[in-house]
Every structure is written in structure tokens, then in C-alpha cells.
Design a protein around this motif. Structure first.
Motif, PDB file in Angstrom:
ATOM      1  N   ARG C 291       0.814  -1.218   0.000  1.00  0.00           N
ATOM      2  CA  ARG C 291       0.000   0.000   0.000  1.00  0.00           C
ATOM      3  C   ARG C 291       0.844   1.261   0.000  1.00  0.00           C
ATOM      4  N   HIS C 292       0.197   2.322  -0.468  1.00  0.00           N
ATOM      5  CA  HIS C 292       0.796   3.649  -0.437  1.00  0.00           C
ATOM      6  C   HIS C 292       0.415   4.303   0.882  1.00  0.00           C
ATOM      7  N   THR C 293       1.394   4.842   1.582  1.00  0.00           N
ATOM      8  CA  THR C 293       1.138   5.401   2.902  1.00  0.00           C
ATOM      9  C   THR C 293       1.245   6.918   2.936  1.00  0.00           C
ATOM     10  N   ALA C 294       1.711   7.508   1.872  1.00  0.00           N
ATOM     11  CA  ALA C 294       1.727   8.973   1.758  1.00  0.00           C
ATOM     12  C   ALA C 294       1.839   9.300   0.282  1.00  0.00           C
ATOM     13  N   ILE C 356       6.327   6.261   2.246  1.00  0.00           N
ATOM     14  CA  ILE C 356       5.345   6.442   1.172  1.00  0.00           C
ATOM     15  C   ILE C 356       4.785   5.132   0.646  1.00  0.00           C
ATOM     16  N   PHE C 357       5.448   4.011   0.942  1.00  0.00           N
ATOM     17  CA  PHE C 357       5.056   2.777   0.253  1.00  0.00           C
ATOM     18  C   PHE C 357       5.583   1.583   1.014  1.00  0.00           C
ATOM     19  N   GLU C 358       4.817   0.491   1.008  1.00  0.00           N
ATOM     20  CA  GLU C 358       5.361  -0.780   1.477  1.00  0.00           C
ATOM     21  C   GLU C 358       4.762  -1.912   0.674  1.00  0.00           C
ATOM     22  N   LEU C 359       5.548  -2.964   0.523  1.00  0.00           N
ATOM     23  CA  LEU C 359       5.152  -4.072  -0.345  1.00  0.00           C
ATOM     24  C   LEU C 359       5.790  -5.345   0.199  1.00  0.00           C
ATOM     25  N   GLU C 360       4.956  -6.339   0.475  1.00  0.00           N
ATOM     26  CA  GLU C 360       5.482  -7.656   0.870  1.00  0.00           C
ATOM     27  C   GLU C 360       5.813  -8.434  -0.391  1.00  0.00           C
ATOM     28  N   ARG C 361       7.051  -8.782  -0.531  1.00  0.00           N
ATOM     29  CA  ARG C 361       7.580  -9.238  -1.810  1.00  0.00           C
ATOM     30  C   ARG C 361       8.259 -10.605  -1.685  1.00  0.00           C
ATOM     31  N   THR C 362       7.991 -11.472  -2.638  1.00  0.00           N
ATOM     32  CA  THR C 362       8.639 -12.777  -2.697  1.00  0.00           C
ATOM     33  C   THR C 362       9.334 -12.911  -4.054  1.00  0.00           C
ATOM     34  N   SER C 363      10.617 -13.219  -4.030  1.00  0.00           N
ATOM     35  CA  SER C 363      11.382 -13.293  -5.282  1.00  0.00           C
ATOM     36  C   SER C 363      12.082 -14.637  -5.406  1.00  0.00           C
ATOM     37  N   ALA C 364      12.326 -15.031  -6.645  1.00  0.00           N
ATOM     38  CA  ALA C 364      13.083 -16.262  -6.927  1.00  0.00           C
ATOM     39  C   ALA C 364      14.515 -15.853  -7.277  1.00  0.00           C
ATOM     40  N   VAL C 365      15.435 -16.159  -6.356  1.00  0.00           N
ATOM     41  CA  VAL C 365      16.789 -15.619  -6.465  1.00  0.00           C
ATOM     42  C   VAL C 365      17.786 -16.739  -6.778  1.00  0.00           C
ATOM     43  N   LYS C 366      18.710 -16.447  -7.653  1.00  0.00           N
ATOM     44  CA  LYS C 366      19.728 -17.421  -8.048  1.00  0.00           C
ATOM     45  C   LYS C 366      20.664 -17.728  -6.879  1.00  0.00           C
ATOM     46  N   ARG C 367      21.102 -18.967  -6.821  1.00  0.00           N
ATOM     47  CA  ARG C 367      22.111 -19.355  -5.836  1.00  0.00           C
ATOM     48  C   ARG C 367      23.496 -19.201  -6.468  1.00  0.00           C
TER      49      ARG C 367
END
Lengths: 373, 373, 373
Positions: C291-294, C356-367
Motif C-alpha cells: 500500500r501507499h502510505t503517503a 510512502i510505500f510498502e510491499l510484501e515481496r517474494t522473489s526467486a533468487v539465483k544461488r
């Protein structure tokens, strides 16, 4: 955030004490030239050479497609080196031995490597010093059309992280990089004359007279568009795009405001000169030396002039000649903005003319005898 | 620079006394439409026609690819003529008999020629006069798909270089240029209805009622982005991009500031109108006449309205009708910015509504009976 | 205009009382991703992942071409829903269950559908309420490579047309949309290590430690470029681009000025985080909530941080791990601009830090074990 987390803040880029003569960087990222990037920069700079605008003209001259103009090739290649070399720089001092090789087309991918040649402290400012590097840009690494597109040296004034840190001594010689302007063959069967109306009629090799100064008639006002233009190039230096950083400590920064990335006036001066000295060129061969002599800010209007220093035949190509010019950039500031010692005298009352840029330039220019009447 | 060099300063563009009836220009440069240019202008103008946005939709309607909207075709073609015709102009007075032909796609190269029809002095201002020209834009000259994409006349108010110079008298008739809107065939086997959700449901030919005025609901504020947009088009006129020139002598220039290139509001008004009158069009056929009635500056917000003047069946295509509208552009200025005599009355208190543009427009619009329910 | 015409002024977009649970929109337009759009947004946001910059790197990793970064996929897909869902919105309240599917390439065409899940009135403001929708974006509908590229829910605060209108009651369950991040196969024969210099050496899966907060070092000042950027996306909301509307009634609008489209800081925060947490990712899997917080305005400088919340192995891919972060965006405002209750304490004197913003994020990251040393 439940607990106070451990905070990590990576310092990006290198500081003066991190550089070591002989050190080599293979820069991150790389850049595929898209039609978006091509259009934004070819045309923001008012490039007039039809090679960069008219695919019919470019192909008839023996190129595969629209040709990336030298200013954009430079912007792309140079920007790849910023994070490692100059993210923590105060100023770019000098361009040296900048040479062009293979042409760059939309779809090509540029990757760049840099070698550190020398590192030395500033004589007057303990928190600064000068790094001298040599960079080489290749396109399409690993593919059949892999080629060097550009090589250059530069000297850049870089901050120290720690004023008391020792510097790495020593000096290495630059590599002998094979990088010579690729030129399409002259094809006697091609109807070049049928295309001659697409470029200027008075900018062939025969038209230039050494000793003349051509004042290019157009000017171009820069706006805060420069922030976006610089971001698009992957130039990550914060002095171009972080207003908050400037606001916190304006006195630390040149002019106390966001400074325009030097590659912008570099390219813009090339573009402004192109109707007079560039639109019958098949390419820029080399820039022996160049430097920024004053900063550029949003709101400034950029002008350019070309001093024709010399001309001579191309060693192997009777259809071409080599034109030697000095490209000069300038702007005007109002008198109250302070005196500028090297301001030329030819400014209107109430204004000072400020030289912002100079570049020793060698171009391969078409002869009218072979391409027009 | 060792010696004081001989200084050359080329005057670019023509002045009033340079034009001669019957004179023909083959304009320099030419322009290959890249995806960069396409995106910048199609979408800055908020064009809503899916032909310019959705390649699936464009191909299903019989086009090869995304279709360049008429406003962008006009911007590209018109801009090619600026250096020769209007670099030294004060204002563009009138567009006449502007007609569209073949569709323009990404990858196509546009080249333009112009004939001077008439030159006459201003009755009140000795340093100005009016040049009347006819221009024709072709794509892909010399290739198998060479085609006329647009032809138009315009009258432009141009400065004299020398107030006392004589003008070239005479008048020539415009060429009879074959330029008719190319339309893809209607294919009864195509599932047009399956695409109908992609355009407005209330902008088919059946929906328009002559005598109505459609006030397009959206406005768009222009910023100093106009400098960049104009440069990208190769429009070299300095009144759009040289702030220093304005600062030296603001009274000489309209409004005393950089004026926005007329092609920008032209295109923007077309875009703002498109959700209501353009997104079920297969193309604009012609603009019989058009003109700018007030200047536009950075900071102004542009609005548009369409007066539906008439409608009639297409002579050969039962799936299409011809819609006749007058496209109107306007902006609002605060009262204190001066009275505008032709200001309509429907402005909020403290504001004046100023008409900036009008264009008599004919479009080929899809019939709901053939393309939707 | 001879007679006073009948005036039509279409209201665009829906108001609160127009929405009905279970209602489905197939949004107009659709959007083919051009190289122009790709460049403008990938690079305005300073995305550092070579998948979006270096075609050689992208192809070596098993993609067809340069890969559209998640922020741009989101901007394109989201913007398609604005006219129907949020043209008359006051604010976007929450992003929920945003998931990515197939990769998006230049040339692909995006089309979007939305279902209304719930509509409810505001408890305190009679002219407002909240609409909860679920949207799904597909590429190349009807072609052999048709695929879901993204699905998401959002809650948006929408104005009523008529304060006294009744709302449509009820609630429907979201569809179970199959949308899982497509990943190219790991190819043991590929020389990934030969490409490892093109991305950061310290952002592999092994490098992340849950509980850390990574403050990304770069900031980016936004200018009024946001008007152009938003128009290019087809986002038609007037609060981003119609200064006249704001000037007429500034108190009605957040901050009394043009507000920057939320997708811009969304994308920019992703970009600013990418050198530290994104440039060794093969893709973002999902954003559980955001969400945007400001609000953000022209002139603000955007910063970002990533809180590493967790990490675990990928269920089927030994070469990848799943990284869970919270992406945080913030800006600084001068104290005199008012107190912000949720302002963190770590701001310099005279300034407030505003989230101003927050986001719960899940990423697929290389080893690193599989892709580097």
C-alpha cells in the motif's frame, strides 16, 4: 517490523583508495540498444546526420540499419563505467584518445571493461585525487559479430572514503587496443547522388577551410529532463538525480544544485554541430582529447561552434577526407551570476559567455566529388 | 586557438524573400519511424484508438501492425518541412486540404517534398509576409511499398531577412496529388465482434448526431517536456527550444516565452478527442482546414471538444460511414492574464476560456452493425 | 458554429454506485509492449537486473529476449484497469495477492479483465466508498503463446456520483486464477559463470540474512515528467495530469496539487532496490500485500529499503531460493511542511522522513553455487 533489524547500507562505487594501477573492471549490466533509447538520444540532441534518421539512406551507404551516432555510442559506453569508476567522483577532468570502431545498431548489446592506469592524490585537497583509466566497449560479446565499438581513457577527480587512507602507487601503460572506425565500402554502382538532397549541400569535405570557426546557429535549452535522460543511461551518479542529497548540504556540490551529466552536453554539442560539420560524415574517427570547462544546469541553453583545424585525405579512401575540428560548447549566464575568467568577450551586454566544453575531433567526411554533383 | 579565425555563421532556413512560386524543396533528413518515436507521441497524446495500441486488434482489422495515428503522421511529416519552410516563421496561420493516404508503420521511412504556391507581403508589418506551400510526404521511397502517406497545404507567416528586399511575385496552382485514405478490406470471416470490447461501445457511426457538441472530458497539462518532444521530431525552430534567444529580447516573441510547437496541441487535441470520436475510426480521411487561434505555453492545460457537423455513408464501404466534425481545442487562463476577445463565455469565475485550435475533420468510422453487436 | 449545439459531456469511468459484486470488465484498449515503452520505464526506475538490460544475458538464462521487469509489467497491466475501476478514485488503498506468471517481452500485447468482489460505503465520508476488485492480465490472447502474466486484487477509494445513491450489496469470492511465475530451465551446459560479472557479486540467495534491513543507497528525484510517464501508460486519471482541475478547487485534492500515479513510486522503489536485492533474481513471484502510505509529488526524492523477512529453498529448483522481503519507500519533507505521525525518527534535523510505500515481496533468487563461483 517486529524487532530493530540489523541495518546494512552498501556503499556503491569505488573511492580513491580502492583504485589500484593495473586493476581491471568488467562492468556490470551491459546494455542492449533499443529503439526507445536510440530515439530518445539521437533526437534530443538534434543530430542531423541522415545515417541516424533515415534507414533508406543508411542502407544505401552500406550500413545494416540506422547507425547509432557517436554521441550516443559514447553515452552508452561511458555510462556503463560510472558505478565502478565515477559514482563517487566530483568531476570528470579529461577525455583522452577516444576512438570509435564498429558501428552500433539497434539490437546490439554493449559491454565494457576498464583498466586503472594511475591513481594520484590532489595536491591541494586531501579528500580528493585523480584516477586515470582506460575503457573499452565491445558489442555482442561471444557472437559472430563481436567487435570493439569504442575505446577511451579518462581522468576523473574522485573522493576518498577516508581522508587518511593510503593510495595504491604505481602506473601501468594503456593497452594497445585495436579500434579503428569501420567504414562501409564505396560502391560505384550505388546512386549516391540520388540521395544527396537528404543531407546538407555545403558540408562535404571540399567545403571546409582550415582556420574558420563555424558558429552553429541553433541553441537548445536543457530542462530537468536531464534526470530522466541520465537514469535511462544507467548512470547512477547521485549528483545528477538526488535533489535531497543536494538540499542537505548544497555547499558541497558544484553550483549547489543538481549538475547535468557531462555526457549530455558532450552529445548535445555534437548534435548542434551536425548540420554544419556532421551530416555528411560517415563517422567520427577519434577524439584526441576533450574536457568540460564549466558545469551545466537545468535552464541553461547550450550552443556550439566548430573550429576547423585541418583537413587531409583519407589514407585509403579517395571518396573520403579526414576533417579535424575542435568542437566548442558554451552557454550564456547573466552578469550577476558572477565573473568567469575564461569568458569570451563576444557576449551581449548583461551576459557572460561561458565555455562549457571542448573536444578535439576527427571525422571521416564524404567528398562531394563522389557522393553528390 | 592560435589566430583569430574567420567566423562563419550559417543562417538556417529561408526568409520571406527567398521563396519563389513554383520553387520545390526536397527536404533533408527523412525519418524512419522507430518504436521509440511511436510510443512517445501516440501515448503522450492519450490516443485511445486500439489500432495504435493493440497489435492484435490492428492485425485483425487488416493492418500489418500497430498503425501510426494521424496526429503522429502529421507531426513527423510536417516537421520535415520546418527547416526549409518555417524555421524563420513567426506563426503558422492555416492548414488547408490536409489528406491522408497509406498507413504508416514502425520501420517505415518518411520523406517530404514541398512546392511554394504563393508569397505575399504583410499589409501591416514590413518585416513579415505570408508563404503558401503544398507539401507531400511519401514512405519508403524507391521500395515496393512506396506510397503517399499525406499531403497538405499551409500558410505561414515568415520574417524577411531584409525589410527592403523585393519578393518573388506570382502564383502557381497546387499539384493534384493522389492521396486517398487506404482502408483495409472488410473481411466477413473475421470475428470483429470478439474484439468489440477493446474500443468504446458508444462511438460507432450510428452513435453520432449532427448538431451535437461533444466536450471531451479529459484535460492534459503541458510541461516543458515540449522542448524534448519538439527536438525528437527534428523540428528545428528556435522559438520552441532556445530560452536564451527569448531572454535577450522577450518582446519580440509571442508571450515573451518559449511557445509550444503547434503540432503538439494539434496532436494532443486529436488524442483528447479519441475516446469519444476516434476510437472506432479506421482513419482520418482529411482535414479541410485548420488553424491555431492562440499560443500554448508550458503550464497550460489543453482541453478539446468536437462539434459533429455531419455524417454520410461511405461511397464504397457499407461497413463504414464518414463523420464530419470540427475539432476544437481550448485552455483556460486567469482573468489577470488579460482579456481575450474571442473567449467563450462558459468559463468559471476568475478565468477566461481561450480557443487555441480548430480543425475541420473527416473520419472513416466503423458501423456497429458490421463490427459489434 | 451556426446554432447553439446540444452539448454532450460523457462521464468517463465508473462511480461507486456503478459497481456491483460479480460485475466483470473486459478493459478497453490493450497494450502492445514496444521498445519505446520498455526503455522509458525499465530505465527511468534504474532497474539493475541485467535480464531487463542485456539481451545476451537474458537469452543465456533461457528467456527469449530482454525480460520486462515486474514493475513495468505491473504498470502496464494496472493502467489498463484505471478507466473502468479508478478514474474517479480518490486513492488506491491496498494491493493484495499480486502474482506474476509468464514473462512479458517486447512485441507482446497485454489485455486485462477485472471482477468486482465487493463494494462498501465509507464510514465517515458520505461521498466515498471502497471497491474491492480482482484483475487478471493476459498476453497475446488467441495466439499460441497466450498466457496469464499477472493477477492481483486491489481496494480503491472511489467517489460517488450522487451522494444519496444506493450501493449494490453483496460479496463474491475471488476467482482461483492459475498464475505462477514461469522460470526458464536450469541448463547445466550453460556457462552461467561466464556471465557472473554482469550482476552483483553479493546479491545471491546465499547472501541474505533474515532480520536485516538493507537501506538502498540511491535516491531519485521525481519531476513533472510524471505527467508524461502516466500518459504513456494510458492511465487516464485526471488527478495526475490536469492542473486546471486542481487549480479550480485545490482543497479537494490531496496536497492541493497533481499527485504522482502510485504505480510510479511502486516501480521506482523496485528499481532502487534492484542493485541490492533484485539483480540476481529470475523474477518476482508475488506481492502478498502492499500500500501507499503517503502521496508523492513532483520535486520529492524517493528512497527505498528492503527488510529481509525470510528465505527458504525453492520447492522444485535447487538452483534457486525464495527470498521474502518487505520493500519500503520513503521521502523526506521539511519540518515546516507539517508533522507526519508515522514518520520514522532517523531523519536529519529540520526534516521528517515519510514512509510512502510498502510491499510484501517474494522473489526467486539465483544461488551463487549454481550461477557463479
Amino acid at each position: 517490523m517486529p524487532d530493530a533489524p540489523r541495518v546494512i547500507r552498501k556503499l556503491t562505487g569505488n573511492f580513491l583508495e580502492d583504485f589500484e594501477p593495473g586493476q581491471r573492471f568488467r562492468h556490470k549490466g551491459g546494455k542492449t540498444l533499443t529503439e526507445g533509447l536510440f530515439t530518445t538520444f539521437t533526437e534530443f540532441a538534434m543530430t542531423a546526420n541522415p545515417l541516424a534518421k533515415n534507414a533508406r539512406y543508411a542502407r544505401a551507404h552500406g550500413f545494416d540499419a540506422l547507425v547509432c551516432p557517436p554521441g550516443l555510442t559514447m553515452l552508452i559506453a561511458f555510462s556503463q563505467t560510472v558505478e565502478d569508476v565515477s559514482e563517487n567522483a566530483r568531476a570528470n577532468l579529461e577525455y583522452i584518445d577516444m576512438r570509435f570502431g564498429a558501428p552500433l545498431y539497434v539490437g546490439d548489446t554493449v559491454e565494457v571493461e576498464t583498466q586503472v592506469l594511475n591513481v594520484r592524490p590532489s595536491s591541494s585537497r586531501p579528500n580528493l585525487g585523480i584516477v586515470h583509466v582506460q575503457s573499452t566497449a565491445r558489442k555482442n560479446v561471444g557472437a559472430s559479430d563481436e567487435a570493439v565499438i569504442m575505446t577511451w581513457q579518462r581522468k576523473v577527480q574522485v573522493y576518498k572514503r577516508d581522508e587518511n587512507a593510503d593510495l595504491h602507487p604505481g602506473e601501468v601503460e594503456p593497452d594497445a587496443v585495436a579500434c579503428e572506425l569501420w567504414l562501409p565500402d564505396y560502391d560505384p554502382g550505388q546512386d549516391y547522388k540520388g540521395l544527396a538532397h537528404l543531407s546538407s549541400s555545403d558540408s562535404y569535405f571540399e567545403d571546409f577551410e582550415p582556420g574558420t570557426l563555424i558558429e552553429h546557429s541553433r541553441g537548445r535549452t536543457m530542462t530537468d529532463e536531464h534526470i530522466h535522460l541520465t537514469a535511462i543511461l544507467d548512470n547512477t551518479s547521485q549528483v545528477h538525480c538526488n535533489q535531497y542529497m543536494i538540499d542537505l548540504n548544497p555547499k558541497q556540490y558544484v553550483g549547489g544544485k543538481l549538475i547535468i551529466f557531462g555526457g549530455i552536453p558532450f552529445t548535445l554539442c555534437l548534435g548542434l554541430s551536425s548540420p554544419d560539420v556532421g551530416d555528411n560524415s560517415l563517422g567520427d574517427v577519434a577524439y584526441a582529447t576533450g574536457r568540460h570547462t564549466a558545469p551545466l544546469f537545468a535552464g541553461d541553453t547550450v550552443f556550439a561552434a566548430s573550429h576547423v583545424r585541418g583537413k587531409h585525405g583519407h589514407p585509403t579512401r579517395p571518396d573520403l577526407g579526414i576533417l579535424e575540428t575542435t568542437l566548442l560548447g558554451h552557454k550564456f549566464v547573466r552578469d550577476e551570476e558572477g565573473r568567469h575568467e575564461d569568458a569570451p568577450e563576444d557576449a551581449p551586454e548583461g551576459w557572460k559567455k561561458v565555455k562549457i566544453f571542448e573536444l578535439e575531433r576527427t571525422s571521416a567526411v564524404k567528398r562531394r566529388s563522389h557522393y553528390a554533383s
